[in-house]
Scaffold this motif. Sequence first.
Motif, PDB file in Angstrom:
ATOM      1  N   UNK A 305       0.842  -1.198   0.000  1.00 34.17           N
ATOM      2  CA  UNK A 305       0.000   0.000   0.000  1.00 34.17           C
ATOM      3  C   UNK A 305       0.878   1.250   0.000  1.00 34.17           C
ATOM      4  N   UNK A 306       1.949   1.224   0.784  1.00 36.93           N
ATOM      5  CA  UNK A 306       2.888   2.354   0.784  1.00 36.93           C
ATOM      6  C   UNK A 306       3.487   2.537  -0.606  1.00 36.93           C
ATOM      7  N   UNK A 307       3.908   1.433  -1.232  1.00 38.42           N
ATOM      8  CA  UNK A 307       4.465   1.498  -2.582  1.00 38.42           C
ATOM      9  C   UNK A 307       3.457   2.105  -3.549  1.00 38.42           C
ATOM     10  N   UNK A 308       2.226   1.610  -3.520  1.00 39.23           N
ATOM     11  CA  UNK A 308       1.190   2.110  -4.425  1.00 39.23           C
ATOM     12  C   UNK A 308       0.926   3.593  -4.196  1.00 39.23           C
ATOM     13  N   UNK A 309       0.848   4.001  -2.935  1.00 38.78           N
ATOM     14  CA  UNK A 309       0.589   5.408  -2.616  1.00 38.78           C
ATOM     15  C   UNK A 309       1.736   6.306  -3.074  1.00 38.78           C
TER      16      UNK A 309
END
Length: 414
Positions: A305-309
């Motif tokens: 999720x951090x990567x996607x954000x």
Amino acid sequence: MTQFKSDLLRLLSERGHIHQLTDGHGLDTLATTSIVTAYTGFDATASSLHIGNLASVMLLRRLQQAGHKPIALMGGGTTKIGDPSGKDETRKLLTTELINANITSIAQVFHRLLDFGADTNGGGPTDAIMVNNDDWLSELGYIDLLRSVGPHFTVNRMLAFDSVKTRLDREQPLTFLEFNYMILQAYDFRELALRHGCRLQLGGSDQWGNIVNGIELTRRMNAIELYGATTPLLTTADGAKMGKSVNGAVWLNEDSLPGYDFWQYWRNVDDRDVGRFLRLFTDLPIDEIARLEALAGSEINAAKVVLANEVTALVRGPDAALAAQSTAAAAFAGGGIGQDLPTADVGPDGIGVIDALITLGFAASRGEAKRLVAGGGARVDGAAISDENHVIVLTGGEARLSSGKKKHGILRRA
């Protein structure tokens, strides 16, 4: 890991961007004593770049972060020919009008990821600039070009390049027009060196031969020492070439791929790719990346999720990242419906589940949609649909159609 003195090569190295350097010591010394102007070229074959190109754009971003000057070279001229590197087929020739429209569209991403200065034309010592190689290639008389540049190339060596050899080995056609591409790219490097003091070309590993050509041409014609650096060929952990998904290319521009789909690509990467992609495609500190990639089991999903954000915020803007995450949360929690999901209008008589799956892009054919239903992969508001003849009639204003666990869309009353 090689120990470098310059901030530039240290940054590129720790982030995993370096595959090959033509003269690492010379470039390292240059980068410690002066501002290095460097370029990467992008042909305008479509209205958007895709994530396979993102690594090259990030090279320019890292260069600027280390205090140097990036040039984004738009291939308005070379796009008229087509780069044969990594291609088995001759590319369709585009009109000048379409090429220029593609360049205008592509430029959006660069203005998010690079700083062009207050006047947006690169006036400061490290401000980015964007140039178009059609400015000089279109002015070249072909005979003049062959007379001045041609003697520095041998057909023997040109035939040995992978971009040419692979096409010939597979007995795929290689036009004489494409065969000239490497000469023009080499000429670009020389032209940028003379016009803008450019000393470094950055690119993917498939561009190594073209980069070396430019270095050698400029040394022979002008006695200027140039440098080259390539980034590794990007593949996912399962060996697939990065830039594609099961539904096609993962485009960087919003009008070519919805924000939620872009966000979801990064959210669904293989666990083994999380740390590498965080280093390559985000600005997160290295120690934070180390913490995230050490997560195990289901906790690795938090790192995804951090990567996607982070990637979505860089490429599409913070608002796009927030909207995509909110849509994902709504789609996965409590049967909610996110507002950034693909949608389809449904009349009062409803829509067949097969037609709905195709309309939302979850299946490419009726046969594929039927197999999806038979396998239990189609759900409406969480309830499985097992009958391929099922008609979805909306009792409320909207319903959520899901394909498997990761694809969701909205059926909306027309």
